[in-house]
Design an enzyme around this catalytic site. Structure first.
Site, PDB file in Angstrom:
ATOM      1  N   GLN A  42      54.735 -13.399 -28.134  1.00 25.64           N
ATOM      2  CA  GLN A  42      56.101 -13.777 -27.944  1.00 25.64           C
ATOM      3  C   GLN A  42      56.419 -12.887 -26.526  1.00 25.64           C
ATOM      4  O   GLN A  42      56.821 -11.488 -26.642  1.00 25.64           O
ATOM      5  CB  GLN A  42      57.059 -13.254 -29.075  1.00 25.64           C
ATOM      6  CG  GLN A  42      56.834 -13.926 -30.307  1.00 25.64           C
ATOM      7  CD  GLN A  42      57.194 -15.486 -30.138  1.00 25.64           C
ATOM      8  OE1 GLN A  42      58.334 -15.850 -29.967  1.00 25.64           O
ATOM      9  NE2 GLN A  42      56.205 -16.241 -30.642  1.00 25.64           N
TER      10      GLN A  42
ATOM     11  N   ALA B 239      67.070 -16.784 -33.601  1.00 24.99           N
ATOM     12  CA  ALA B 239      65.766 -17.020 -33.088  1.00 24.99           C
ATOM     13  C   ALA B 239      65.182 -17.154 -31.770  1.00 24.99           C
ATOM     14  O   ALA B 239      66.136 -16.933 -30.968  1.00 24.99           O
ATOM     15  CB  ALA B 239      64.975 -17.948 -34.182  1.00 24.99           C
ATOM     16  N   HIS B 240      63.979 -17.162 -31.621  1.00 24.18           N
ATOM     17  CA  HIS B 240      63.413 -17.151 -30.150  1.00 24.18           C
ATOM     18  C   HIS B 240      63.857 -18.398 -29.458  1.00 24.18           C
ATOM     19  O   HIS B 240      64.011 -19.485 -29.907  1.00 24.18           O
ATOM     20  CB  HIS B 240      62.070 -16.874 -30.040  1.00 24.18           C
ATOM     21  CG  HIS B 240      61.057 -17.878 -30.870  1.00 24.18           C
ATOM     22  ND1 HIS B 240      59.936 -17.875 -31.109  1.00 24.18           N
ATOM     23  CD2 HIS B 240      61.623 -19.219 -31.447  1.00 24.18           C
ATOM     24  CE1 HIS B 240      59.391 -19.009 -31.718  1.00 24.18           C
ATOM     25  NE2 HIS B 240      60.383 -19.577 -32.000  1.00 24.18           N
ATOM     26  N   ASN B 241      64.357 -18.030 -28.045  1.00 25.50           N
ATOM     27  CA  ASN B 241      64.666 -19.227 -27.039  1.00 25.50           C
ATOM     28  C   ASN B 241      65.948 -19.942 -27.520  1.00 25.50           C
ATOM     29  O   ASN B 241      66.254 -21.054 -26.878  1.00 25.50           O
ATOM     30  CB  ASN B 241      63.543 -20.320 -26.940  1.00 25.50           C
ATOM     31  CG  ASN B 241      62.153 -19.684 -26.178  1.00 25.50           C
ATOM     32  OD1 ASN B 241      61.162 -19.437 -26.922  1.00 25.50           O
ATOM     33  ND2 ASN B 241      62.543 -19.419 -24.916  1.00 25.50           N
TER      34      ASN B 241
END
Length: 322
Positions: free
Chosen positions: A212, A253-255
């Site tokens: 990540q 969460a990511h993005n």
């Protein structure tokens, strides 16, 4: 005007600040009905208030409490009347009461600047003016901390992070590397900003971690509650835009991209790469799958399970949400 008179205000017998009602009316821009010289020494809720306190009433369903409260004065809306209580009538009683609370009970942001001797700060860090750094704070190399920002005890700021002016980081917050935080952001205890996103490839029955390598950007005037996790982007960034308020125990969460002035309530979860427009409200324990989009002003009901995108202005409930 009251803000310039504070240091010269009289003390009550309890040792607290004592202010005349007419001065409070000046502070909030309100209209007084009743005795303008009532002395106010504190603030409290309408049920808890005692003599000397000022309280507020904005919801009509609580009108019955107006003459029952022991408060010495009440901030209300402009149409309210009382035969027994002095009133300050305003267009927005809640906002006016907030000003009064801030006057009587200054924010902890007013604490003095200074670096605690146990703080560990890399020599490359650029500290702004009047910064406060508490015990056992760690700030890694190449960080920038803006003017008047407060980093409380045991917080960690990873390398290359940029924190704006008037930011308040409460104790035990972790901000991972290369995070960008705008002016006047508030982050409460136990929150982690920039943790790795939940990304794995399953190969021959084994879950292989996907690096990540992205970042987190938090724009100005965002507030993030306690024990929130905001994951860093996989490649680009996770982005929380200005004015958004996030409650405790939320997972971002990511993005994920969260628009301006959104409200995200406790225990909500937003899966990777979802996008929220401006003014979105997500109620408690709602869950969003990844890679969907909610338009501006969408309202997601409590415990809803959102499995697809919805256009602007939609109100959705249920599992799956409709």
């Amino acid at each position: 005007m009251i803000p310039t008179q504070r240091k010269n205000s009289e003390k009550s017998s309890k040792g607290s600040l004592s202010v005349k009602l007419k001065e409070i009316a000046e502070l909030v821009g309100g209209e007084i009905v009743g005795n303008v010289d009532v002395s106010i020494t504190g603030v409290a809720g309408i049920n808890e208030a005692r003599k000397g306190d000022i309280t507020f009433l904005s919801n009509p369903k609580y009108l019955a409490f107006l003459d029952e409260t022991q408060a010495s004065a009440v901030i209300t809306s402009r149409e309210v009347t009382s035969q027994t209580k002095p009133l300050i009538r305003t267009s927005n009683p809640s906002q006016a009461f907030t000003k009064v609370i801030s006057y009587f009970m200054p924010s902890s942001a007013s604490k003095g600047a200074g670096i605690h001797p146990t703080a560990v700060i890399d020599k490359s860090v650029n500290l702004g003016k009047e910064v406060s750094v508490g015990p056992h704070v760690v700030i890694e190399k190449d960080c920038q901390i803006g003017d008047r920002s407060i980093l409380e005890a045991n917080s960690f700021i990873g390398f290359g992070s940029v924190i704006g002016c008037d930011v308040h980081i409460y104790p035990n917050v972790t901000i991972r590397e290369e995070t960008q935080i705008g002016d006047r952001v508030i982050i409460h205890s136990g929150t982690v900003i920039g943790s790795d996103g939940y990304g794995y490839e399953t190969i021959d029955g084994q879950h292989i971690k996907i690096p990540q390598t992205g970042t987190v950007r938090i724009d100005e005037d965002v507030e993030i509650g306690s024990n929130v996790s905001v994951d860093r982007g996989r490649f680009d960034k996770t982005w929380i835009k200005k004015g958004t308020k996030i409650d405790n125990l939320v997972q971002v969460a990511h993005n994920v991209v969260i628009g301006e002035h959104c409200l995200i309530v406790s225990q909500a979860g937003i899966s990777g790469s979802s996008r929220l427009g401006n003014g979105v409200i997500i109620a408690g324990q709602a869950g969003l799958v990844g890679h969907i989009e909610l338009g501006d002003r969408v309202i997601v009901g409590a415990s809803a399970g959102v499995t697809k995108s919805f256009p602007a202005g939609t109100v959705i409930f249920g599992q799956p949400a409709r």
